[in-house]
Design a protein around this motif. Structure first.
Motif, PDB file in Angstrom:
ATOM      1  N   ILE A  81       0.865   1.941   3.864  1.00  0.00           N
ATOM      2  CA  ILE A  81       1.621   1.500   2.680  1.00  0.00           C
ATOM      3  C   ILE A  81       1.873   0.001   2.700  1.00  0.00           C
ATOM      4  CG2 ILE A  81       3.889   1.881   3.720  1.00  0.00           C
ATOM      5  CD1 ILE A  81       4.831   2.909   0.977  1.00  0.00           C
ATOM      6  N   LEU A  82       1.836  -0.572   3.953  1.00  0.00           N
ATOM      7  CA  LEU A  82       2.088  -2.013   4.077  1.00  0.00           C
ATOM      8  C   LEU A  82       0.892  -2.829   3.632  1.00  0.00           C
ATOM      9  CD1 LEU A  82       3.939  -2.055   7.529  1.00  0.00           C
ATOM     10  CD2 LEU A  82       4.917  -1.992   5.233  1.00  0.00           C
ATOM     11  N   LYS A  83      -0.299  -2.181   3.492  1.00  0.00           N
ATOM     12  CA  LYS A  83      -1.504  -2.890   3.088  1.00  0.00           C
ATOM     13  C   LYS A  83      -1.924  -2.567   1.656  1.00  0.00           C
ATOM     14  CE  LYS A  83      -3.218  -2.999   7.840  1.00  0.00           C
ATOM     15  NZ  LYS A  83      -4.308  -2.615   8.776  1.00  0.00           N
ATOM     16  N   LEU A  90       1.343  -1.111  -4.381  1.00  0.00           N
ATOM     17  CA  LEU A  90       2.706  -0.727  -4.056  1.00  0.00           C
ATOM     18  C   LEU A  90       3.531  -1.917  -3.581  1.00  0.00           C
ATOM     19  CD1 LEU A  90       2.194   2.722  -2.306  1.00  0.00           C
ATOM     20  CD2 LEU A  90       2.666   2.224  -4.695  1.00  0.00           C
ATOM     21  N   GLU A  91       2.837  -2.889  -2.965  1.00  0.00           N
ATOM     22  CA  GLU A  91       3.555  -4.103  -2.544  1.00  0.00           C
ATOM     23  C   GLU A  91       4.138  -4.809  -3.755  1.00  0.00           C
ATOM     24  OE1 GLU A  91       2.751  -8.302  -0.137  1.00  0.00           O
ATOM     25  OE2 GLU A  91       1.139  -6.838  -0.364  1.00  0.00           O
ATOM     26  N   ASN A  92       3.358  -4.873  -4.847  1.00  0.00           N
ATOM     27  CA  ASN A  92       3.836  -5.518  -6.073  1.00  0.00           C
ATOM     28  C   ASN A  92       5.028  -4.774  -6.689  1.00  0.00           C
ATOM     29  OD1 ASN A  92       1.829  -7.449  -5.827  1.00  0.00           O
ATOM     30  ND2 ASN A  92       0.356  -6.296  -7.105  1.00  0.00           N
ATOM     31  N   GLN A  93       5.104  -3.489  -6.395  1.00  0.00           N
ATOM     32  CA  GLN A  93       6.215  -2.699  -6.932  1.00  0.00           C
ATOM     33  C   GLN A  93       7.433  -2.709  -6.019  1.00  0.00           C
ATOM     34  OE1 GLN A  93       4.696   1.200  -7.824  1.00  0.00           O
ATOM     35  NE2 GLN A  93       3.143   0.435  -9.263  1.00  0.00           N
ATOM     36  N   PHE A  95       7.655  -1.647  -2.741  1.00  0.00           N
ATOM     37  CA  PHE A  95       7.797  -0.627  -1.712  1.00  0.00           C
ATOM     38  C   PHE A  95       7.590  -1.200  -0.298  1.00  0.00           C
ATOM     39  CE2 PHE A  95       6.591   1.966  -5.460  1.00  0.00           C
ATOM     40  CZ  PHE A  95       7.734   2.736  -5.524  1.00  0.00           C
ATOM     41  N   LYS A  96       6.674  -2.124  -0.155  1.00  0.00           N
ATOM     42  CA  LYS A  96       6.429  -2.729   1.161  1.00  0.00           C
ATOM     43  C   LYS A  96       7.699  -3.394   1.677  1.00  0.00           C
ATOM     44  CE  LYS A  96       3.617  -6.212   3.544  1.00  0.00           C
ATOM     45  NZ  LYS A  96       2.505  -7.181   3.422  1.00  0.00           N
ATOM     46  N   ALA A  97       8.413  -4.102   0.808  1.00  0.00           N
ATOM     47  CA  ALA A  97       9.640  -4.781   1.209  1.00  0.00           C
ATOM     48  C   ALA A  97      10.700  -3.774   1.642  1.00  0.00           C
ATOM     49  CB  ALA A  97      10.157  -5.634   0.059  1.00  0.00           C
ATOM     50  N   MET A  98      10.782  -2.629   0.941  1.00  0.00           N
ATOM     51  CA  MET A  98      11.760  -1.610   1.319  1.00  0.00           C
ATOM     52  C   MET A  98      11.500  -1.100   2.736  1.00  0.00           C
ATOM     53  SD  MET A  98      12.277   0.841  -2.010  1.00  0.00           S
ATOM     54  CE  MET A  98      13.311   1.927  -1.054  1.00  0.00           C
ATOM     55  N   PRO A 116      16.911   2.772  -7.954  1.00  0.00           N
ATOM     56  CA  PRO A 116      17.223   3.525  -9.176  1.00  0.00           C
ATOM     57  C   PRO A 116      16.088   4.512  -9.461  1.00  0.00           C
ATOM     58  CG  PRO A 116      17.372   1.143  -9.533  1.00  0.00           C
ATOM     59  CD  PRO A 116      16.681   1.339  -8.219  1.00  0.00           C
ATOM     60  N   VAL A 117      16.323   5.370 -10.441  1.00  0.00           N
ATOM     61  CA  VAL A 117      15.274   6.311 -10.846  1.00  0.00           C
ATOM     62  C   VAL A 117      14.134   5.529 -11.487  1.00  0.00           C
ATOM     63  CG1 VAL A 117      14.723   8.297 -12.312  1.00  0.00           C
ATOM     64  CG2 VAL A 117      16.963   8.152 -11.180  1.00  0.00           C
ATOM     65  N   PHE A 118      12.891   5.858 -11.099  1.00  0.00           N
ATOM     66  CA  PHE A 118      11.727   5.189 -11.673  1.00  0.00           C
ATOM     67  C   PHE A 118      10.619   6.209 -11.853  1.00  0.00           C
ATOM     68  CE2 PHE A 118      11.358   4.951  -7.097  1.00  0.00           C
ATOM     69  CZ  PHE A 118      10.034   5.269  -6.841  1.00  0.00           C
TER      70      PHE A 118
END
Length: 651
Positions: free
Chosen positions: A64-66, A70-73, A75-78, A91-93
């Motif tokens: 998921i880190l690559k 998802l990085e743009n969304q 998730f990687k930072a989370m 939040p709900v998405f």
């Protein structure tokens, strides 16, 4: 001892395995999606709910880190922040795993989720993994979307309805309104909540009472006038309908200003048309009426001239006077008929029993009809009384019997029936002009020629007659209709060509015993008196006639031609005058004003009003409404003498 330790260790290991099995089952069957990610971003394991939500577990080579998408969304930072020790909830998405490369299109679906990530530590407190939970909000979000769609449709409908709609709270304050309501009230939509509806109407107290009645009883509809902020006045119809939501109520407004103005214009045009038709019809009536009056005037003037010249070869003076008297009576009867047709008669209604009048008129009615016409009476016992002018009712009977006679050229039967009848709501709904209640019904039927529907619909029209030219004025049934309606009754006609006609007259019933009616027969000996009477009449000839009658009965008469003259005359003989006889409508001072002034000087003074006015002038002076003694012109010596005596003898 060493063997015991092995058993203990084995038991403890088994217990640990049991706990691990329990935890595996809990993890696998948890109602939220659950996945564990290692520091490289690879999914180590995931549960059943995760598979349901996202379709599959990412393969071992996926990180998921690559994943740039998802990085743009975010998730990687989370994931990285949770590896740093943070717990993060989104939040709900909306998320569609089919957009991710490792998920096959057939397996995924678009879902609404909220995501929480948190660190998993070992016994030494070091973070080895990050756990992610996914809670499914799809149905909840779809329901909210449906609610929003319904709300949008409602608001579109709310805004597009042409009638004004207001939402009001328990106290009647406007909470919201649509554009139509704003336009009716002369406000902007946003300003509705800043104004009080009670402050816009001309009768706020009435509106407040309506609002309170609505809260207590339910739906209510009424009309009022509002004054807009720009000063313009509008007629509105308002309807409080129902409770829209807890503490909110629905009200509808409709601007009926133009509708009322149009209705007034229609009524004005209709009245103009009626007047035009009436004026046109007067020409048809004038010939017949003028003919009758000219005949009467010929008799009156002719015999009067012979009496004055004292040249009556064959008739005595008494016979000549009798002819003049009869001609005058016929003229008075014709005038009464004309007034009744126009509903301008000055009625003096009394509690009356219709059966008595029918029985009293029976012999005369039989003489009125031909010998080949039979009369049958079916009079109900215990008939209730009605409030009607007995003389006018006799006119009704006469006209209806004459109509029946004309409908029986070859003879036949006339049936007169009376009955007490109770009209219910069902009858009320099919006969809009009559209200439900207790009535006395008079039915006059014949088995004559009848009439077609066109004639039946016009039968009560003024001046309409089916007779040949010169044989009728068209006033007979119009007179009947006028008397019945002026007496508060209703009349309906049922007829079929070749099968006869039936007239049904409904008079509101008076419950209770019938009062004794005053005798109406002619008085041969005039009642006398010695009191002083003040006679005020602006017409010299009428005044002279009345004075002559009163003096012949023994009264001392003071006469005056006007109110001011009577005031001056009364000042000198105030104590002597027992009765004031005054015309109602006179120049300079009306009879009611004169009576009020004289009774201020002498409260015991009795008053008898006299008038020959044919419109509502007498009624405007409240003469009959107050039950004050009244005598209508023309009157005979006996009528005047009896009325004066009655007034003087009344305490």
């Amino acid at each position: 001892m060493q063997e015991l330790d092995k058993e203990t260790v084995s038991a403890q290991l088994a217990a640990v395995e049991d706990v691990k099995s329990f935890l595996d089952d809990l993890f696998f069957h948890a109602p939220v999606g659950f996945a564990i990610c290692d520091p490289e971003g690879r999914t180590v394991t995931a549960n059943q709910e995760f598979l349901r939500l996202f379709g599959s577990i990412p393969p071992p080579e996926y990180s998921i880190l690559k994943d740039e998408q998802l990085e743009n969304q975010g998730f990687k930072a989370m994931i990285l922040r949770s590896f740093a020790g943070e717990t993060i909830t989104t939040p709900v998405f909306w998320f569609d795993p089919r957009d991710v490369e490792h998920v096959s299109v057939s397996e995924g679906r678009r879902v609404a989720v909220s995501m929480t990530t948190f660190p998993l530590r070992n016994r030494q407190g070091q973070i080895e993994y990050v756990a992610a939970t996914y809670r499914d909000h799809t149905e909840e979000m779809l329901a909210m979307q449906r609610i929003e769609a319904e709300r949008d449709r409602f608001r579109a409908l709310f805004a597009s309805i042409l009638d004004g709609i207001l939402l009001m709270d328990q106290s009647g304050v406007m909470v919201e309104g649509n554009p139509a309501a704003a336009q009716i009230l002369g406000l902007d939509v946003a300003d509705i909540v800043t104004h009080d509806l009670m402050g816009l109407v001309e009768a706020p107290a009435s509106l407040k009472r309506d609002w309170e009645r609505f809260l207590a009883q339910g739906q209510l509809c009424a009309e009022t006038r509002i004054q807009r902020p720009d000063g313009s006045v509008r007629e509105i119809e308002y309807q409080f309908i129902s409770q829209f939501a807890p503490g909110l109520f629905l009200a509808m407004l409709r601007d009926v200003t133009e509708q009322k103005q149009l209705q007034q214009e229609r009524e004005k045009l209709a009245e103009q048309l009626r007047q035009s038709q009436k004026l046109e019809s007067i020409g048809q009536l004038a010939g017949g009426v003028a003919h009758d009056f000219n005949n009467l005037l010929t008799v009156i003037n002719g015999f009067s001239e012979l009496l004055l010249a004292d040249t009556i070869p064959e008739l005595s003076a008494a016979e000549a006077i009798q002819q003049i008297y009869q001609a005058g009576q016929h003229a008075a009867a014709l005038t009464t008929q004309l007034l009744a047709f126009g509903r301008k008669s000055i009625l003096q209604p009394r509690q009356h029993q219709l059966n008595e009048t029918v029985l009293k008129l029976e012999k005369m009615l039989r003489r009125l009809l031909r010998e080949d016409i039979e009369i049958e009476l079916r009079l109900a016992e215990g008939l209730n009384s009605v409030l009607i002018d007995p003389g006018q009712f006799e006119q009704v009977m006469m006209n209806l019997m004459l109509n029946a006679r004309d409908a029986l050229p070859d003879g036949g039967l006339v049936l007169i029936e009376t009955a007490n009848i109770l009209l219910d709501q069902a009858y009320d709904q099919t006969h809009a002009e009559i209200k439900a209640g207790s009535y006395v019904l008079l039915t006059i039927s014949d088995n004559g020629v009848g009439m077609d529907e066109t004639t039946r619909q016009r039968i009560f029209e003024p001046f309409f007659t089916s007779k040949s030219e010169g044989q009728g004025t068209g006033l007979g049934l119009s007179t009947v209709h006028g008397i019945v309606r002026q007496s508060g009754g209703h009349i309906f006609v049922y007829s079929e060509l070749g099968h006869g006609t039936s007239f049904k007259l409904y008079f509101p019933s008076l419950h209770g015993e019938q009062r004794e009616l005053a005798a109406t027969s002619a008085v041969t000996v005039l009642p006398e008196g010695q009191e002083t009477v003040l006679l005020v009449e602006d017409v010299k000839e009428v005044r002279a006639f009345a004075r002559l009658v009163l003096e012949s009965c023994g009264y001392h008469v003071l006469e005056a031609a006007s109110g001011p003259e009577a005031m001056a005359l009364f000042q000198g003989q105030m104590a002597a005058v027992s009765l004031l006889i005054t015309d109602v409508i006179m120049p300079k001072m009306s009879g009611t004003r004169l009576a009020g002034a004289l009774q201020t000087l002498n409260p015991g003074l009795k008053v008898l009003y006299v008038s020959g006015y044919t419109d509502d002038a007498v009624l405007r002076y409240d003469i009959l409404a107050q039950g004050i003694p009244f005598l209508a012109k023309p009157f005979t010596p006996s009528q005047l003498a009896c009325k004066v005596r009655d007034v003087l003898d009344t305490s």
